[in-house]
Write a protein that holds these residues in place. Structure first.
Motif, short mmCIF file in Angstrom:
data_model
loop_
_atom_site.label_atom_id
_atom_site.label_comp_id
_atom_site.label_asym_id
_atom_site.label_seq_id
_atom_site.Cartn_x
_atom_site.Cartn_y
_atom_site.Cartn_z
N SER A 176 15.10 25.78 -0.91
CA SER A 176 15.00 24.19 -0.65
C SER A 176 14.03 23.53 -1.73
O SER A 176 13.27 24.28 -2.18
N TYR A 177 14.17 22.29 -1.86
CA TYR A 177 13.33 21.42 -2.87
C TYR A 177 12.97 20.25 -2.10
O TYR A 177 13.50 19.49 -1.29
N TYR A 178 11.74 20.02 -2.33
CA TYR A 178 10.98 18.67 -1.74
C TYR A 178 10.55 17.70 -3.21
O TYR A 178 9.86 18.45 -3.99
N ALA A 179 10.97 16.57 -3.18
CA ALA A 179 10.36 15.65 -3.87
C ALA A 179 8.99 14.85 -3.49
O ALA A 179 8.44 15.44 -2.45
N ASP A 180 8.42 14.28 -4.22
CA ASP A 180 7.08 13.61 -3.77
C ASP A 180 7.34 12.93 -2.21
O ASP A 180 8.02 12.50 -1.83
N ILE A 181 5.92 13.23 -1.71
CA ILE A 181 5.90 12.95 -0.22
C ILE A 181 4.82 11.52 -0.43
O ILE A 181 3.98 11.70 -0.74
N ILE A 182 5.47 10.42 0.24
CA ILE A 182 4.65 9.46 0.01
C ILE A 182 4.49 8.47 1.41
O ILE A 182 5.39 8.29 1.98
N ALA A 197 0.84 -1.16 0.01
CA ALA A 197 0.16 0.02 0.11
C ALA A 197 0.95 1.34 -0.20
O ALA A 197 2.00 1.23 1.00
N THR A 198 0.63 2.07 -0.78
CA THR A 198 1.35 3.38 -0.94
C THR A 198 0.24 4.69 -1.13
O THR A 198 -0.78 4.46 -1.91
N ILE A 199 0.67 5.71 -0.57
CA ILE A 199 -0.28 7.04 -0.78
C ILE A 199 0.70 7.91 -1.32
O ILE A 199 1.31 8.51 -0.21
N ASN A 200 0.57 8.44 -2.48
CA ASN A 200 1.32 9.59 -2.81
C ASN A 200 0.62 10.83 -2.59
O ASN A 200 -0.29 10.96 -2.90
N LEU A 201 1.13 11.63 -1.77
CA LEU A 201 0.36 12.90 -1.01
C LEU A 201 0.42 14.05 -2.11
O LEU A 201 -0.48 15.11 -2.01
N THR A 202 1.96 14.21 -2.67
CA THR A 202 1.92 15.27 -3.64
C THR A 202 1.69 14.94 -5.14
O THR A 202 1.24 15.57 -5.80
N SER A 203 1.97 13.89 -5.47
CA SER A 203 1.77 13.53 -7.09
C SER A 203 2.33 14.66 -8.14
O SER A 203 1.52 15.31 -8.61
N LEU A 204 3.45 15.11 -7.82
CA LEU A 204 4.02 16.28 -8.27
C LEU A 204 3.76 16.45 -9.98
O LEU A 204 3.47 17.11 -10.60
#
Length: 221
Positions: free
Chosen positions: A211-217, A19-26
């Motif tokens: 700063s830079y953020y990649a997808d949050i999962i 199970a995964t939940i990608n909260l940002t899905s950039l």
């Protein structure tokens, strides 16, 4: 018979997919579901390609605003928070444990919403500290013990480099806010988080950060 066989295979495949939940899905503009929260001036957030990956770019100059997503996450199902981040401009010579220095070039935090019982509201901040050592925990200078700061990256971290992170949020909540003494009590206290937020802030110091953020999962393992 064939239909039942196909159904059985489908069930087995589903059971073996984590199970995964990608909260940002950039890549799909999932970040548009996050809402701005302004505390003092606006940090600027935008989606860019940066050093090999799609990222949420954060710029802050004497400002404190973040992006907030109200979504309940069951930590019994997906306890792991995964992300990568990179910093280009740090906030040096700050005492981040003080009110004057309570600024962070990058932070992701999770919130347990106590609702009407505000004393039950808790927030754990995963921060990139420009001045503290990695792996420290302290109470927030403004909110006290209801908000814990955890330096996932510290002063030794390099600028311009992507760092991947993976945290068991459920275990971190137990360790930072206290073990309730039993699995049942811990689940009652920490099973669900209700809010996730991203923030790069510089309002107390008046400095600049990038700063830079990649997808949050969130994931099962």
């Amino acid at each position: 018979m064939l239909r039942w066989f196909i159904l059985l295979i489908s069930v087995i495949v589903c059971l073996n997919v984590n199970a995964t939940i990608n909260l940002t899905s950039l890549s799909e503009k999932g970040i548009d579901k996050w809402h701005p929260k302004v505390f003092s001036g606006k940090s600027i957030y935008s989606i860019v390609e940066y050093k090999g990956r799609l990222a949420l770019k954060a710029l802050s100059h004497n400002a404190a605003s973040g992006l907030v997503l109200e979504r309940q996450i069951d930590l019994m199902v997906t306890p792991y928070l995964n992300w990568s981040w990179l910093v280009e401009k740090q906030l040096l010579q700050l005492n981040e444990r003080s009110k004057k220095g309570d600024d962070f070039v990058a932070r992701i935090y999770v919130v347990i919403d106590g609702g009407f019982m505000v004393w039950n509201t808790k927030s754990l901040n995963y921060v990139w500290s420009s001045n503290q050592d990695q792996g420290l925990v302290w109470d927030n200078a403004f909110a006290g013990s209801s908000v814990k700061m955890l330096s996932i990256r510290g002063k030794e971290a390099q600028k311009g480099r992507w760092y991947p992170q993976k945290r068991n949020v459920y275990q971190d909540l137990i360790e930072t806010f206290g073990d309730k003494g039993s699995d049942t009590a811990n689940r009652k206290a920490y099973q669900y988080i209700d809010i996730i937020a991203i923030m790069t802030d510089t309002d107390n110091s008046g400095k600049q950060a990038e700063s830079y953020y990649a997808d949050i999962i969130f994931s099962e393992e």
